[in-house]
Design a protein around this motif. Structure first.
Motif, PDB file in Angstrom:
ATOM      1  N   ARG A 107       0.838  -1.200   0.000  1.00 34.23           N
ATOM      2  CA  ARG A 107       0.000   0.000   0.000  1.00 34.23           C
ATOM      3  C   ARG A 107       0.873   1.251   0.000  1.00 34.23           C
ATOM      4  O   ARG A 107       1.994   1.236   0.500  1.00 34.23           O
ATOM      5  CB  ARG A 107      -0.886   0.046   1.253  1.00 34.23           C
ATOM      6  CG  ARG A 107      -1.630  -1.245   1.552  1.00 34.23           C
ATOM      7  CD  ARG A 107      -2.599  -1.060   2.693  1.00 34.23           C
ATOM      8  NE  ARG A 107      -3.607  -0.073   2.374  1.00 34.23           N
ATOM      9  CZ  ARG A 107      -4.678  -0.324   1.627  1.00 34.23           C
ATOM     10  NH1 ARG A 107      -4.881  -1.525   1.147  1.00 34.23           N
ATOM     11  NH2 ARG A 107      -5.538   0.632   1.348  1.00 34.23           N
ATOM     12  N   SER A 108       0.317   2.364  -0.528  1.00 36.63           N
ATOM     13  CA  SER A 108       1.001   3.645  -0.399  1.00 36.63           C
ATOM     14  C   SER A 108       0.743   4.184   0.996  1.00 36.63           C
ATOM     15  O   SER A 108      -0.223   3.817   1.642  1.00 36.63           O
ATOM     16  CB  SER A 108       0.466   4.647  -1.414  1.00 36.63           C
ATOM     17  OG  SER A 108       0.594   4.114  -2.703  1.00 36.63           O
ATOM     18  N   PRO A 113      -0.284   7.254   3.308  1.00 36.14           N
ATOM     19  CA  PRO A 113      -1.039   8.486   3.106  1.00 36.14           C
ATOM     20  C   PRO A 113      -0.315   9.716   3.619  1.00 36.14           C
ATOM     21  O   PRO A 113       0.317   9.674   4.668  1.00 36.14           O
ATOM     22  CB  PRO A 113      -2.317   8.261   3.921  1.00 36.14           C
ATOM     23  CG  PRO A 113      -1.921   7.304   4.983  1.00 36.14           C
ATOM     24  CD  PRO A 113      -0.853   6.433   4.381  1.00 36.14           C
ATOM     25  N   SER A 116      -2.665   3.796   6.569  1.00 37.48           N
ATOM     26  CA  SER A 116      -2.957   3.651   5.143  1.00 37.48           C
ATOM     27  C   SER A 116      -4.349   3.065   4.931  1.00 37.48           C
ATOM     28  O   SER A 116      -4.817   2.950   3.800  1.00 37.48           O
ATOM     29  CB  SER A 116      -1.879   2.819   4.441  1.00 37.48           C
ATOM     30  OG  SER A 116      -2.017   1.444   4.730  1.00 37.48           O
ATOM     31  N   CYS A 117      -5.033   2.699   5.997  1.00 38.15           N
ATOM     32  CA  CYS A 117      -6.460   2.357   5.938  1.00 38.15           C
ATOM     33  C   CYS A 117      -7.248   3.130   6.990  1.00 38.15           C
ATOM     34  O   CYS A 117      -8.377   3.520   6.749  1.00 38.15           O
ATOM     35  CB  CYS A 117      -6.681   0.862   6.181  1.00 38.15           C
ATOM     36  SG  CYS A 117      -6.029  -0.189   4.874  1.00 38.15           S
ATOM     37  N   SER A 126      -7.814   6.450   2.785  1.00 44.63           N
ATOM     38  CA  SER A 126      -6.871   5.730   1.923  1.00 44.63           C
ATOM     39  C   SER A 126      -7.190   4.251   1.701  1.00 44.63           C
ATOM     40  O   SER A 126      -6.501   3.582   0.939  1.00 44.63           O
ATOM     41  CB  SER A 126      -5.457   5.839   2.502  1.00 44.63           C
ATOM     42  OG  SER A 126      -5.134   7.187   2.727  1.00 44.63           O
ATOM     43  N   THR A 165      -9.351   2.931  -0.010  1.00 47.98           N
ATOM     44  CA  THR A 165      -9.695   2.660  -1.409  1.00 47.98           C
ATOM     45  C   THR A 165      -8.541   2.934  -2.370  1.00 47.98           C
ATOM     46  O   THR A 165      -8.696   2.793  -3.581  1.00 47.98           O
ATOM     47  CB  THR A 165     -10.900   3.538  -1.823  1.00 47.98           C
ATOM     48  OG1 THR A 165     -10.610   4.888  -1.463  1.00 47.98           O
ATOM     49  CG2 THR A 165     -12.169   3.111  -1.116  1.00 47.98           C
ATOM     50  N   ASP A 166      -7.372   3.340  -1.862  1.00 45.29           N
ATOM     51  CA  ASP A 166      -6.227   3.618  -2.736  1.00 45.29           C
ATOM     52  C   ASP A 166      -5.804   2.360  -3.496  1.00 45.29           C
ATOM     53  O   ASP A 166      -5.974   1.240  -3.006  1.00 45.29           O
ATOM     54  CB  ASP A 166      -5.034   4.134  -1.911  1.00 45.29           C
ATOM     55  CG  ASP A 166      -5.194   5.604  -1.538  1.00 45.29           C
ATOM     56  OD1 ASP A 166      -6.240   6.188  -1.859  1.00 45.29           O
ATOM     57  OD2 ASP A 166      -4.275   6.150  -0.906  1.00 45.29           O
ATOM     58  N   PRO A 167      -5.208   2.535  -4.701  1.00 44.21           N
ATOM     59  CA  PRO A 167      -4.749   1.361  -5.453  1.00 44.21           C
ATOM     60  C   PRO A 167      -3.648   0.601  -4.707  1.00 44.21           C
ATOM     61  O   PRO A 167      -2.874   1.212  -3.976  1.00 44.21           O
ATOM     62  CB  PRO A 167      -4.180   1.966  -6.745  1.00 44.21           C
ATOM     63  CG  PRO A 167      -4.377   3.433  -6.686  1.00 44.21           C
ATOM     64  CD  PRO A 167      -4.990   3.804  -5.387  1.00 44.21           C
ATOM     65  N   GLN A 175      -7.295  -3.705  -9.869  1.00 49.02           N
ATOM     66  CA  GLN A 175      -7.355  -3.132  -8.527  1.00 49.02           C
ATOM     67  C   GLN A 175      -8.643  -3.583  -7.837  1.00 49.02           C
ATOM     68  O   GLN A 175      -9.631  -3.899  -8.501  1.00 49.02           O
ATOM     69  CB  GLN A 175      -7.309  -1.598  -8.620  1.00 49.02           C
ATOM     70  CG  GLN A 175      -5.965  -1.046  -9.062  1.00 49.02           C
ATOM     71  CD  GLN A 175      -4.868  -1.257  -8.024  1.00 49.02           C
ATOM     72  OE1 GLN A 175      -5.126  -1.581  -6.860  1.00 49.02           O
ATOM     73  NE2 GLN A 175      -3.621  -1.085  -8.450  1.00 49.02           N
ATOM     74  N   ASN A 226     -14.346   3.742   1.985  1.00 43.27           N
ATOM     75  CA  ASN A 226     -13.683   4.171   3.213  1.00 43.27           C
ATOM     76  C   ASN A 226     -14.638   4.137   4.390  1.00 43.27           C
ATOM     77  O   ASN A 226     -15.813   4.461   4.274  1.00 43.27           O
ATOM     78  CB  ASN A 226     -13.114   5.583   3.028  1.00 43.27           C
ATOM     79  CG  ASN A 226     -11.773   5.528   2.326  1.00 43.27           C
ATOM     80  OD1 ASN A 226     -10.841   4.889   2.808  1.00 43.27           O
ATOM     81  ND2 ASN A 226     -11.676   6.161   1.176  1.00 43.27           N
ATOM     82  N   ASP A 232      -6.083  12.241  10.194  1.00 41.65           N
ATOM     83  CA  ASP A 232      -4.642  12.212   9.924  1.00 41.65           C
ATOM     84  C   ASP A 232      -3.803  12.602  11.135  1.00 41.65           C
ATOM     85  O   ASP A 232      -2.654  12.999  11.000  1.00 41.65           O
ATOM     86  CB  ASP A 232      -4.314  13.087   8.696  1.00 41.65           C
ATOM     87  CG  ASP A 232      -4.807  14.514   8.875  1.00 41.65           C
ATOM     88  OD1 ASP A 232      -5.287  14.829   9.981  1.00 41.65           O
ATOM     89  OD2 ASP A 232      -4.707  15.291   7.916  1.00 41.65           O
TER      90      ASP A 232
END
Ligand code: HEC
Ligand code: HEC
Ligand code: HEC
Ligand code: HEC
Length: 225
Positions: free
Chosen positions: A66-67, A69, A108-109, A114, A116-118, A130, A136, A146
């Motif tokens: 995952r990326s 955030p 990241s979740c 985030s 739903t991020d790819p 994906q 979310n 955040d």
């Protein structure tokens, strides 16, 4: 008779799925999961967090898919209070430790934006597509936004905090490794989210805790109260 029992025990072990603890927990986002929040098109479990190849770099995380955030978590977004007096808990000294902890992975979740991020490396089994169908989580305690300002502090060198307040904290069981079985991270023995939590649900406590918190046993493993 003994032999039969041994064979039965062996059969039971073989029959139990190796990923029993994540499977069908709230961290199982696969399409066949019994969880509410899940994808509609990918029936793998680990892939929503891990990839065998091409994972994220620069994180103290195993093969992360995952990326992260929003880059990094700022000092102003960390827990602080008038009574949090150890220098090892002062945000200006631990912000690096928090950004190098597992907190960015959880966020990241759990930042509410985030999930739903790819994925960095979507699964070949599903045709390299994906995940679809995820949305979310909003409006419940699982969403932290955040900041970690109103969440239990992390990023502290537990041994240093304990040495400065031996009446307030139990000593590490193995120096820089654990306190009462709760794991500490990096060479200095720093507290992360996973000091209290087991993201795979194998820790024996709910929700995803490393031990039961009945009678506040988790809290008093560290705090002398
Ligand atoms: C919801 C996200 C998530 C899912 C799903 C997940 N993991 Fe993990 N996994 C993590 C995180 C976060 C860590 C780092 C844990 C830590 O901070 O100690 C980790 C660490 C690991 C590690 C190294 C440390 C250890 O605990 O042994 C292995 C191996 C691992 N995961 C395997 C798996 C496998 C296999 C699956 C699927 C059956 C899986 N994980 C599913 C998030 C996840
Ligand atoms: C792949 C996305 C993802 C990652 C990464 C992730 N989580 Fe979660 N987590 C979820 C979802 C989805 C839920 C269920 C939310 C809901 O139902 O409201 C959840 C729920 C939880 C819960 C509540 C469980 C319950 O029974 O109510 C805890 C505790 C939790 N996560 C801790 C963590 C920690 C700690 C990390 C990092 C080590 C982490 N999670 C990483 C997606 C993730
Ligand atoms: C000092 C121990 C401790 C640390 C550190 C910790 N947690 Fe928790 N967490 C808990 C306990 C205990 C609960 C259960 C609270 C309850 O059920 O009242 C919990 C609950 C949760 C929940 C479920 C929602 C809720 O508020 O009940 C999520 C999500 C979560 N933690 C994520 C995280 C993440 C992400 C981190 C790191 C940034 C983290 N936790 C660090 C102890 C901890
Ligand atoms: C792994 C050890 C550990 C566990 C488990 C743990 N804590 Fe802590 N806690 C700490 C450390 C270390 C600090 C930072 C203390 C300092 O530097 O002043 C802290 C800080 C706090 C603070 C902030 C005090 C302040 O001055 O602002 C509170 C409140 C607290 N913990 C409550 C809890 C509760 C409630 C639980 C159980 C849900 C818990 N802790 C579990 C180690 C732990």
């Amino acid at each position: 008779m003994k032999k039969v029992l041994v064979l039965l025990a062996a059969a039971a072990l073989l029959a139990s799925p190796a990923f029993g603890a994540v499977r069908n927990s709230k961290h199982d986002l696969s399409s066949s999961s019994t969880a509410t929040i899940k994808s509609t098109n990918i029936d793998e479990v680990c892939v929503f967090c891990h990839t065998p190849h091409s994972g994220a770099t620069g994180l103290l995380a195993p093969l992360w898919n995952r990326s992260i955030p929003g880059g990094s978590i700022a000092a102003a977004d960390l827990y602080n209070s008038a009574t949090l007096d150890q220098t090892n808990s002062n945000p200006s000294t631990v912000v690096g430790a928090v950004n190098n902890s597992d907190a960015p992975l959880c966020m990241s979740c759990h930042d509410g934006a985030s999930l739903t991020d790819p994925l960095l490396n979507p699964p070949a089994s599903a045709g390299n597509v994906q995940p679809a169908g995820l949305s979310n989580v909003t409006g419940n305690a699982n969403v932290f936004g955040d900041t970690l300002r109103n969440d239990h502090p992390i990023g502290m060198d537990y041994g240093a905090v304990q040495a400065a307040d031996t009446a307030g904290f139990n000593a590490e069981t193995t120096a820089n490794v654990d306190v009462g079985g709760l794991p500490l991270y990096t060479a200095n023995g720093v507290m992360w989210c996973s000091t209290c939590h087991d993201v795979h649900g194998q820790g024996g406590g709910d929700p995803f805790l490393n031990m039961s918190n009945a009678g506040s046993a988790l809290c008093t493993t560290c705090h002398i109260k």
